[in-house]
Design a protein around this motif. Structure first.
Motif, mmCIF file in Angstrom:
data_model
loop_
_atom_site.group_PDB
_atom_site.id
_atom_site.type_symbol
_atom_site.label_atom_id
_atom_site.label_comp_id
_atom_site.label_asym_id
_atom_site.label_seq_id
_atom_site.Cartn_x
_atom_site.Cartn_y
_atom_site.Cartn_z
ATOM 1 N N LEU A 92 0.257 -1.385 -0.313
ATOM 2 C CA LEU A 92 -0.075 -0.083 -0.158
ATOM 3 C C LEU A 92 0.799 1.060 -0.345
ATOM 4 N N PRO A 93 0.871 2.184 -0.753
ATOM 5 C CA PRO A 93 1.087 3.423 -1.149
ATOM 6 C C PRO A 93 1.323 4.363 0.473
ATOM 7 N N GLU A 94 1.865 5.169 0.559
ATOM 8 C CA GLU A 94 1.597 5.925 1.549
ATOM 9 C C GLU A 94 0.888 7.229 1.266
ATOM 10 N N VAL A 95 1.268 7.814 0.417
ATOM 11 C CA VAL A 95 1.038 8.941 0.345
ATOM 12 C C VAL A 95 0.048 9.252 -1.414
ATOM 13 N N ALA A 166 -5.131 19.827 -3.770
ATOM 14 C CA ALA A 166 -4.294 19.831 -2.533
ATOM 15 C C ALA A 166 -2.913 20.414 -1.775
ATOM 16 N N SER A 167 -2.370 20.313 -1.531
ATOM 17 C CA SER A 167 -0.255 19.941 -1.776
ATOM 18 C C SER A 167 -0.374 18.127 -1.136
ATOM 19 N N LEU A 168 0.285 17.368 -1.582
ATOM 20 C CA LEU A 168 0.763 16.187 -0.655
ATOM 21 C C LEU A 168 1.598 16.145 0.814
ATOM 22 N N SER A 169 2.065 16.906 0.344
ATOM 23 C CA SER A 169 2.909 17.755 1.576
ATOM 24 C C SER A 169 1.597 17.679 3.093
ATOM 25 N N LEU A 170 0.448 18.037 2.601
ATOM 26 C CA LEU A 170 -0.240 18.299 3.616
ATOM 27 C C LEU A 170 -1.809 18.115 3.792
ATOM 28 N N SER A 173 -3.063 11.794 7.128
ATOM 29 C CA SER A 173 -2.340 11.625 8.000
ATOM 30 C C SER A 173 -0.718 12.009 7.819
ATOM 31 N N THR A 174 -0.046 12.117 9.005
ATOM 32 C CA THR A 174 1.148 12.529 8.990
ATOM 33 C C THR A 174 2.439 11.385 7.828
ATOM 34 N N GLY A 175 1.610 10.306 8.700
ATOM 35 C CA GLY A 175 2.150 9.140 7.508
ATOM 36 C C GLY A 175 1.565 8.998 6.499
ATOM 37 N N SER A 176 1.331 9.684 5.990
ATOM 38 C CA SER A 176 0.433 9.883 4.366
ATOM 39 C C SER A 176 1.178 10.601 3.596
ATOM 40 N N ALA A 320 -3.796 3.634 -12.790
ATOM 41 C CA ALA A 320 -3.209 3.529 -11.568
ATOM 42 C C ALA A 320 -2.115 5.006 -11.711
ATOM 43 N N VAL A 321 -2.124 5.150 -10.670
ATOM 44 C CA VAL A 321 -0.989 6.411 -9.764
ATOM 45 C C VAL A 321 -0.725 6.197 -9.229
ATOM 46 N N LEU A 322 0.352 6.161 -8.450
ATOM 47 C CA LEU A 322 0.886 5.138 -6.777
ATOM 48 C C LEU A 322 1.902 6.914 -6.008
ATOM 49 N N LEU A 323 2.295 6.774 -5.372
ATOM 50 C CA LEU A 323 3.272 7.323 -4.908
ATOM 51 C C LEU A 323 3.855 6.864 -3.349
ATOM 52 N N TYR A 324 4.605 6.534 -3.453
ATOM 53 C CA TYR A 324 5.036 5.788 -1.764
ATOM 54 C C TYR A 324 6.654 6.855 -1.129
ATOM 55 N N ASN A 325 6.373 7.273 0.189
ATOM 56 C CA ASN A 325 7.772 8.172 0.694
ATOM 57 C C ASN A 325 8.491 6.797 1.342
ATOM 58 N N ARG A 326 8.555 5.419 0.126
ATOM 59 C CA ARG A 326 10.023 4.909 0.728
ATOM 60 C C ARG A 326 10.396 4.537 -0.454
#
Length: 351
Positions: A92-95, A166-170, A173-176, A320-326
């Protein structure tokens, strides 16, 4: 006739079979004709007949299924993620998690309006809004996926795009949230080009590339992959192009085939890997790419076109479009391709 008894009759009519409804109608008709002076009873029977007509109409005209157009009006595909299409917990992607099997709002004419995240509870503000010209394709033209349920995609006409304000940085939740830093990330794009990406520049994913702010932008198109830390028109912009000439010019994405394109930046941002899974291939293709530790902003996520320059519009489908923090591993990327295999035939060439 008491009120309780009249309500009981109405209830029986609402749950009656068509044959029972006809018997009730015949009884009501003869009863009314035989007792002309019982006005309250006649009114009650007329009410019962009205309810029976409604019940009968429900038997003839079923409620529209989810996603069907109703009288040319707006229709809505499942807003929450489809459980059968969801990735396993480890993938599962976080972002951001956009999968066209769910979350698309479409007009009665088939024009795509918005595309919501597969996990709207975690990321309620992750919504892509589309300009005119993008449509829903429920069954993409793939031999491997022609009969697959849920093989939906957004069709880009060569003049439309999807943009998230909307900004992905905002958002979420924090982890997302997207980390605007030089840390690791993974970006995944799954689609199909109808215009040859080797000769026609088409945008996959752009991030933080606006008409007023040219800093910290990711530009990922069919023949370009770059990150900009400043104004690209100035000498001190510290702009880096990530192997665009060798990677995407000499090895462009395929045309008229489903392909999953993956960019993985490793921890420390000094190295990266580009992966590709396509229809009929037996295994992933991969290329090492150069990387300079530059931060990427989380604002203005755009797919299917260059929002700033109003060009590089895509012709084809995006599923599909997926973005991860890893940084995903090669095994993770393979498992992603396996997840989408039943719908798009990725890595379906056998051993």
């Amino acid at each position: 006739m008491s009120m309780q008894r009249r309500l009981s009759n109405v209830g029986r009519l609402l749950h009656a079979s068509p044959v029972e409804v006809r018997h009730q109608q015949a009884w009501a008709s003869s009863s009314c004709l035989g007792h002309r002076h019982r006005r309250p009873e006649r009114l009650a029977l007329l009410s019962a007949l009205l309810f029976s007509m409604v019940a009968a109409s429900l038997l003839v005209f079923p409620i529209p299924a989810e996603g069907e157009s109703v009288g040319g009006g707006r229709m809505l595909l499942q807003a929450e993620g489809n459980a059968s299409m969801m990735l396993t917990a480890d993938l599962l992607p976080e972002v951001a998690y956009f999968d066209a099997s769910a979350g698309l709002s479409v007009s009665g004419s088939g024009s795509v309006k918005t595309w919501r995240d597969m996990e709207p509870t975690r990321r309620p503000n992750n919504v892509l809004k589309f300009t005119a010209g993008c449509t829903l394709q429920q069954q993409p033209p793939s031999e491997a996926a022609a009969a697959a349920a849920g093989a939906a995609a957004v069709t880009f006409s060569g003049s439309c795009l999807g943009r998230m304000k909307a900004s992905l940085s905002l958002t979420g939740s924090t982890g997302s949230r997207w980390r605007k830093s030089t840390e690791a990330f993974t970006a995944v794009w799954l689609g199909r080009f109808e215009a040859d990406p080797a000769t026609t520049k088409q945008a996959l994913i752009h991030l933080s590339r606006t008409r007023t702010d040219r800093k910290h932008a990711l530009v990922w198109s069919s023949n370009e992959l770059s990150i900009s830390a400043g104004d690209e028109n100035k000498e001190d912009s510290n702009r880096t192009t990530v192997s665009a000439g060798e990677l995407l010019t000499d090895n462009p994405p395929p045309v008229n085939e489903w392909t999953m394109e993956v960019l993985v930046r490793k921890r420390g941002a000094e190295s990266a890997t580009y992966y590709r899974a396509r229809e009929g291939d037996r295994q992933l293709s991969s290329w090492p790419v150069s990387s300079v530790p530059l931060a990427i902003g989380g604002d203005n996520l755009v797919i299917g076109g260059d929002y700033r320059d109003r060009n590089s519009y895509m012709r084809g489908q995006v599923a599909a479009v997926l973005l991860y923090n890893r940084a995903l591993s090669a095994d993770d990327v393979t498992n992603l391709a396996v997840h989408f295999n039943s719908r798009f035939g990725l890595l379906s060439g056998g051993e």
